[in-house]
Design an enzyme around this catalytic site. Structure first.
Site, mmCIF file in Angstrom:
data_model
loop_
_atom_site.group_PDB
_atom_site.id
_atom_site.type_symbol
_atom_site.label_atom_id
_atom_site.label_comp_id
_atom_site.label_asym_id
_atom_site.label_seq_id
_atom_site.Cartn_x
_atom_site.Cartn_y
_atom_site.Cartn_z
ATOM 1 N N LYS A 11 0.824 -1.218 0.000
ATOM 2 C CA LYS A 11 0.000 0.000 0.000
ATOM 3 C C LYS A 11 0.859 1.270 0.000
ATOM 4 C CE LYS A 11 -3.991 -2.262 2.198
ATOM 5 N NZ LYS A 11 -5.060 -2.147 3.236
ATOM 6 N N TYR A 51 -12.454 -2.653 -4.129
ATOM 7 C CA TYR A 51 -12.957 -2.708 -2.751
ATOM 8 C C TYR A 51 -14.490 -2.683 -2.684
ATOM 9 C CZ TYR A 51 -8.486 -2.239 -0.194
ATOM 10 O OH TYR A 51 -7.252 -2.445 0.377
ATOM 11 N N ASN A 114 -2.307 0.059 6.715
ATOM 12 C CA ASN A 114 -1.731 -1.155 7.308
ATOM 13 C C ASN A 114 -0.775 -1.901 6.369
ATOM 14 O OD1 ASN A 114 -3.668 -2.081 5.577
ATOM 15 N ND2 ASN A 114 -4.935 -3.088 7.121
ATOM 16 N N HIS A 117 -2.239 -5.387 1.422
ATOM 17 C CA HIS A 117 -3.500 -6.109 1.189
ATOM 18 C C HIS A 117 -3.161 -7.546 0.837
ATOM 19 C CE1 HIS A 117 -7.324 -7.391 -0.513
ATOM 20 N NE2 HIS A 117 -6.600 -7.944 -1.474
ATOM 21 N N GLU A 128 -9.489 -10.795 -7.822
ATOM 22 C CA GLU A 128 -8.568 -9.661 -7.691
ATOM 23 C C GLU A 128 -7.431 -9.741 -8.719
ATOM 24 O OE1 GLU A 128 -9.551 -9.275 -2.909
ATOM 25 O OE2 GLU A 128 -7.530 -9.874 -3.534
HETATM 26 P P1 ADP Z 1 -8.095 -6.961 5.534
HETATM 27 O O1 ADP Z 1 -7.295 -6.001 4.668
HETATM 28 O O2 ADP Z 1 -7.298 -7.468 6.711
HETATM 29 O O3 ADP Z 1 -8.712 -8.096 4.737
HETATM 30 P P2 ADP Z 1 -10.747 -5.763 5.626
HETATM 31 O O4 ADP Z 1 -11.052 -6.540 4.389
HETATM 32 O O5 ADP Z 1 -11.697 -5.852 6.775
HETATM 33 O O6 ADP Z 1 -9.285 -6.123 6.189
HETATM 34 O O7 ADP Z 1 -10.636 -4.214 5.273
HETATM 35 C C1 ADP Z 1 -10.034 -3.793 4.069
HETATM 36 C C2 ADP Z 1 -9.151 -2.599 4.366
HETATM 37 O O8 ADP Z 1 -9.945 -1.515 4.808
HETATM 38 C C3 ADP Z 1 -8.131 -2.801 5.489
HETATM 39 O O9 ADP Z 1 -6.956 -3.468 5.079
HETATM 40 C C4 ADP Z 1 -7.856 -1.371 5.906
HETATM 41 O O10 ADP Z 1 -6.954 -0.718 5.006
HETATM 42 C C5 ADP Z 1 -9.229 -0.732 5.763
HETATM 43 N N1 ADP Z 1 -9.962 -0.753 7.040
HETATM 44 C C6 ADP Z 1 -10.523 -1.841 7.647
HETATM 45 N N2 ADP Z 1 -11.116 -1.494 8.804
HETATM 46 C C7 ADP Z 1 -10.934 -0.156 8.941
HETATM 47 C C8 ADP Z 1 -11.314 0.804 9.917
HETATM 48 N N3 ADP Z 1 -12.003 0.454 11.009
HETATM 49 N N4 ADP Z 1 -10.956 2.097 9.731
HETATM 50 C C9 ADP Z 1 -10.262 2.479 8.619
HETATM 51 N N5 ADP Z 1 -9.870 1.618 7.643
HETATM 52 C C10 ADP Z 1 -10.201 0.328 7.801
HETATM 53 MG MG MG Z 2 -10.201 -8.057 3.285
#
Ligand code: ADP
Ligand code: MG
Length: 141
Positions: A11, A51, A114, A117, A128
Site C-alpha cells: 500500500k 474494494y 496497514n 492487502h 482480484e
Molecule cells: P483486511 O485487509 O485485513 O482483509 P478488511 O477486508 O476488513 O481487512 O478491510 C479492508 C481494508 O480496509 C483494510 O486493510 C484497511 O486498510 C481498511 N480498514 C478496515 N477497517 C478499517 C477501519 N475500522 N478504519 C479504517 N480503515 C479500515
Molecule cells: Mg479483506
C-alpha cells in the site's frame, strides 16, 4: 496442497516508507514467489471496483482516498497454500493487534494504513488477480 496464487498489494504508506524490499523478503523467506508485479497509481474507479465489498462501510471513502494517494505495488504471489500463508505473514488488519514479526506489525501505521492487502480466499484471489493482470503477465514457474 497444490501451488496456489494469491493477490497482494504493497500500500502507499509502505511504498513511501521505502520498505518494498523488506516486505518482499518476508514473502520469499516464507516460500512465496513473486509471479507478477507492477507499480501503479490506482484510479478512483478501479480502486472502488476492487474494494466493492466494502462500499457500505463507514471507512470506504477514506480507504479509497488513501489507496489512490500514491504508488502501490500490485503482485501475484504463488506457493503452497498461498492465500492462507500470505494472510499469516501479513498479520491482523489492525497493526496494533498483529503478531510480532508480521508485515503489518512491522510496517503498518494504523488500521487503515496497514501496509499490505492480501486476498482472503481463493475465490477473492481469482477475482482480484483478474482485475489487475492479464494471464500472459503472470509467470508460472
Ligand atoms: P483486511 O485487509 O485485513 O482483509 P478488511 O477486508 O476488513 O481487512 O478491510 C479492508 C481494508 O480496509 C483494510 O486493510 C484497511 O486498510 C481498511 N480498514 C478496515 N477497517 C478499517 C477501519 N475500522 N478504519 C479504517 N480503515 C479500515
Ligand atoms: Mg479483506
Amino acid at each position: 496442497m497444490a501451488t496456489q496464487q494469491t493477490f497482494s498489494i504493497i500500500k502507499p504508506n509502505a511504498v513511501s516508507k521505502n520498505v518494498i524490499g523488506p516486505i518482499i523478503q518476508k514473502f520469499e523467506e516464507n516460500s512465496l514467489k513473486v509471479a507478477a508485479a507492477k507499480l501503479v497509481v490506482l484510479s478512483k474507479a478501479k480502486c472502488e471496483e476492487f474494494y466493492a465489498e466494502h462500499k457500505e462501510r463507514p471507512f470506504f471513502g477514506e480507504l479509497v482516498s488513501f489507496m489512490t494517494s500514491g504508488p502501490v505495488l500490485l503482485m501475484v504471489l504463488s506457493g503452497e497454500n498461498a492465500v492462507l500463508k500470505n494472510r499469516e505473514i501479513m498479520g491482523a488488519t489492525n497493526p496494533a493487534e498483529a503478531a510480532e514479526g508480521t508485515i503489518r506489525k512491522l510496517f503498518g501505521d494504523s488500521v487503515g494504513e496497514n501496509a499490505v492487502h492480501g486476498s482472503d480466499s481463493e475465490e477473492s484471489a481469482n477475482r482480484e488477480i483478474s482485475l489487475f493482470f492479464e494471464k500472459n503477465e503472470i509467470v508460472n514457474s
